[in-house]
Structures are given as C-alpha cells and as structure tokens.
Design an enzyme around this catalytic site. Structure first.
Site, short mmCIF file in Angstrom:
data_model
loop_
_atom_site.label_atom_id
_atom_site.label_comp_id
_atom_site.label_asym_id
_atom_site.label_seq_id
_atom_site.Cartn_x
_atom_site.Cartn_y
_atom_site.Cartn_z
N ASN A 1 -13.18 15.84 -0.83
CA ASN A 1 -13.86 14.59 -1.13
C ASN A 1 -15.37 14.82 -1.07
OD1 ASN A 1 -14.31 11.80 -1.53
ND2 ASN A 1 -14.38 11.42 0.67
N THR A 2 -16.10 14.10 -1.87
CA THR A 2 -17.55 14.14 -1.78
C THR A 2 -18.05 12.80 -1.27
OG1 THR A 2 -19.60 14.49 -2.98
CG2 THR A 2 -17.79 13.55 -4.24
N HIS A 3 -19.07 12.86 -0.39
CA HIS A 3 -19.56 11.65 0.26
C HIS A 3 -21.09 11.65 0.24
CE1 HIS A 3 -19.55 8.22 2.93
NE2 HIS A 3 -20.46 8.82 3.67
N ASP B 1 -8.67 14.54 5.52
CA ASP B 1 -7.57 14.40 6.48
C ASP B 1 -7.24 12.91 6.58
OD1 ASP B 1 -9.51 13.25 8.02
OD2 ASP B 1 -9.48 14.73 9.62
N GLY C 1 -8.45 10.59 8.38
CA GLY C 1 -9.50 9.68 8.81
C GLY C 1 -10.40 9.25 7.66
N SER D 1 -22.12 15.36 1.51
CA SER D 1 -21.17 16.24 2.19
C SER D 1 -19.93 16.41 1.33
CB SER D 1 -20.72 15.62 3.53
OG SER D 1 -21.84 15.23 4.32
N ARG E 1 0.82 -1.21 0.00
CA ARG E 1 0.00 0.00 0.00
C ARG E 1 0.86 1.27 0.00
NH1 ARG E 1 -5.89 0.26 0.17
NH2 ARG E 1 -6.20 2.48 0.34
N ASP F 1 -13.54 9.73 5.92
CA ASP F 1 -14.61 10.73 5.75
C ASP F 1 -14.74 11.60 7.00
OD1 ASP F 1 -15.23 9.79 3.16
OD2 ASP F 1 -16.42 8.18 4.02
C1 GRF Z 1 -20.69 9.38 -5.37
O1 GRF Z 1 -21.97 9.34 -4.78
C2 GRF Z 1 -19.61 9.50 -4.35
O2 GRF Z 1 -19.94 10.32 -3.29
C3 GRF Z 1 -19.49 8.06 -3.90
O3 GRF Z 1 -19.58 7.32 -5.09
C4 GRF Z 1 -20.35 8.06 -6.02
C5 GRF Z 1 -19.48 8.23 -7.24
O4 GRF Z 1 -20.26 8.59 -8.33
N1 GRF Z 1 -18.30 7.83 -3.16
P1 GRF Z 1 -19.60 8.91 -9.76
O5 GRF Z 1 -18.51 7.90 -10.02
O6 GRF Z 1 -19.06 10.31 -9.69
O7 GRF Z 1 -20.74 8.78 -10.71
#
Ligand code: GRF
Length: 248
Positions: A154-156, A188, A190, A183, A112, A192
């Site tokens: 990051n998007t979650h 960081d 951790g 969100s 890794r 999310d």
């Molecule tokens: C998104 O909802 C993201 O937050 C999650 O996986 C999805 C990815 O969607 N981790 P895409 O690949 O951008 O269509």
C-alpha cells in the site's frame, strides 16, 4: 518464520461465487470496449511479476505503474485493475491502456464480509504475484489478506506510523509538521500499520494547504511506488515480523 514472496509466485484463479443466495455484482471489463465478461489477464506471461492494482479515484499512481510496465526491465506487468466504485478516472486509465478491470462495490453486497470475499475472488482471477493498493480507500479484510499474504503493498501520503488513515495529509498539516512525505508498506490487518518498505520525505511549505501538499507528495510517491513495486517484481519480498525487505 519469515514469509517470502518470489517473482512468479503462482496463485489459483478463484471462482467468483455468491454466498448466502445473493449474486454479487462484480463487473469485469477488458479494455476500451469493456463489457460484463469475465476478464482474462491482458498479458499471459509469467516471466515478470503479475501486478494487480486496486484503485478508488484519480489513478495517478496506477498511471505511473502503467508507464513503468512498458519497459521489460521493470520486471512487472499490470494484468488487472480492481476498483471499489465505477466512474472513476483510474478505470478510464486502465481501459485506455487495455488492462482488464473489475468493479466490486460495497453497496452491491449485503455486508462487508461478502464484499471482501468478492473482492478477493475478483483479484484472484488475475493470479497476482503482487497486489498494489494505489489510492484504494477501503480496508481489505482477513480473507483477502489470507489469500494474498505478504503480497499486498500500500502507498500512504504521510510518514508512517504518523498520520495513518484516510486523511494523512490533512492530519499532518493540522498537527503542524514541517516535514511530511510518503510510505510504501506491506499491508497487514491494521490501518496503515504494516511493515514499512520505503519512505521519502517532502517538506511542508508555509503556504501549503491539503491540496498543494498532497500534490507535491504524490510526485514523490509515484516514483517511490514504481521503484518498490518493480524491485519486488524482480527480486521478491521477504516479511519477518515488523521487518520487510525486498529480495530473499
Ligand atoms: C495517494 O496519495 C494515496 O497515497 C492516497 O490517495 C492518493 C491516490 O492518488 N491514499 P491516485 O488515485 O493514485 O492519483
């Protein structure tokens, strides 16, 4: 001391090197006729934010960023896309848009740590101002975060700090929430767990399953991500402990 990112933050392009005697396979492509050539950024301008987007799958968030970056007022430009696997739709989208790509697959590295170093170098090649994890399904490690400190977002698909991890939508549904959402956070060390930049709610409907809820969240998520990334590119990002704000 708050960490501060301003548009146009310089970063040295990295050398792509192997440690431990093994040459890691980092394949770069540039546009529709991709080859294994080292990629030059598609757009050399530094007038806006240089965005590097990390992906693992469908790439609808990437797609939304690529639409947005066509407008000069957006302030950012996707100059590179890096994936942890080949043969994904997100890479097709990048190539069709003429954006250079790189694939850094964990299975090509002995551990890794070696993968993380290679990922760091593959991203550094594009000299990013902002690194966007848009559906990137791996944790980035300490070397990566040190190199791009306070520049990784990051998007979650859940309202953090509830339901972090790879199955945020499934976990929220299983818990029985009636409101979920998405969100955008600063990454960081951790899972999310970084400072929250923006959130938006999405109601859970009685008949929702994981797929239907995720699709509705993704509609909101794309808009939110584009808005946040554009504002960071234009105004910069300041991180002070748990507080992250766009601008100085
Ligand atoms: C998104 O909802 C993201 O937050 C999650 O996986 C999805 C990815 O969607 N981790 P895409 O690949 O951008 O269509």
């Amino acid at each position: 001391m708050p960490g501060s990112l301003r548009p146009g933050h310089p970063d040295r392009p990295g050398r792509r090197t192997a440690r431990g005697g093994r040459v890691p396979r980092v394949t770069h492509g540039s546009g529709p006729s991709s080859s294994a050539q080292p990629a030059a950024p598609a757009h050399a301008t530094r007038s806006g934010g240089r965005l590097v987007v990390l992906v693992s799958g469908t790439g609808s968030n990437l797609e939304a960023l690529l639409v947005a970056h066509q407008d000069p007022a957006f302030g950012g430009r996707v100059v590179g896309v890096v994936a942890d696997r080949a043969d994904i739709r997100a890479l097709e989208i990048a190539r069709a848009a003429g954006v250079p790509t790189a694939v850094v697959s964990l299975r090509d590295f002995e551990d890794r740590a070696a993968w993380d170093r290679a990922l760091t170098e593959a991203v550094a090649v594009f000299s990013p101002d902002v690194v966007v994890l848009a559906g990137f399904m791996k944790l980035v490690g300490p070397p990566f975060l040190a190199r791009f400190e306070n520049r990784v977002v990051n998007t979650h698909p859940a309202l953090l700090p509830s339901f972090p991890g790879a199955h945020g939508v499934r976990d929220a549904l299983a818990y029985g929430v009636t409101i979920s959402g998405c969100s955008v956070i600063v990454v960081d060390g951790g899972i999310d767990a970084g400072p929250i930049l923006a959130q938006e709610s999405v109601p859970v409907l009685p008949d929702d399953d994981e797929s239907s809820l995720h699709e509705r969240i993704k509609v909101v998520e794309r808009r939110l991500l584009v808005d946040v990334v554009g504002r960071i590119a234009r105004e910069g990002l300041t991180v002070d402990g748990r507080r992250a704000r766009i601008g100085g």
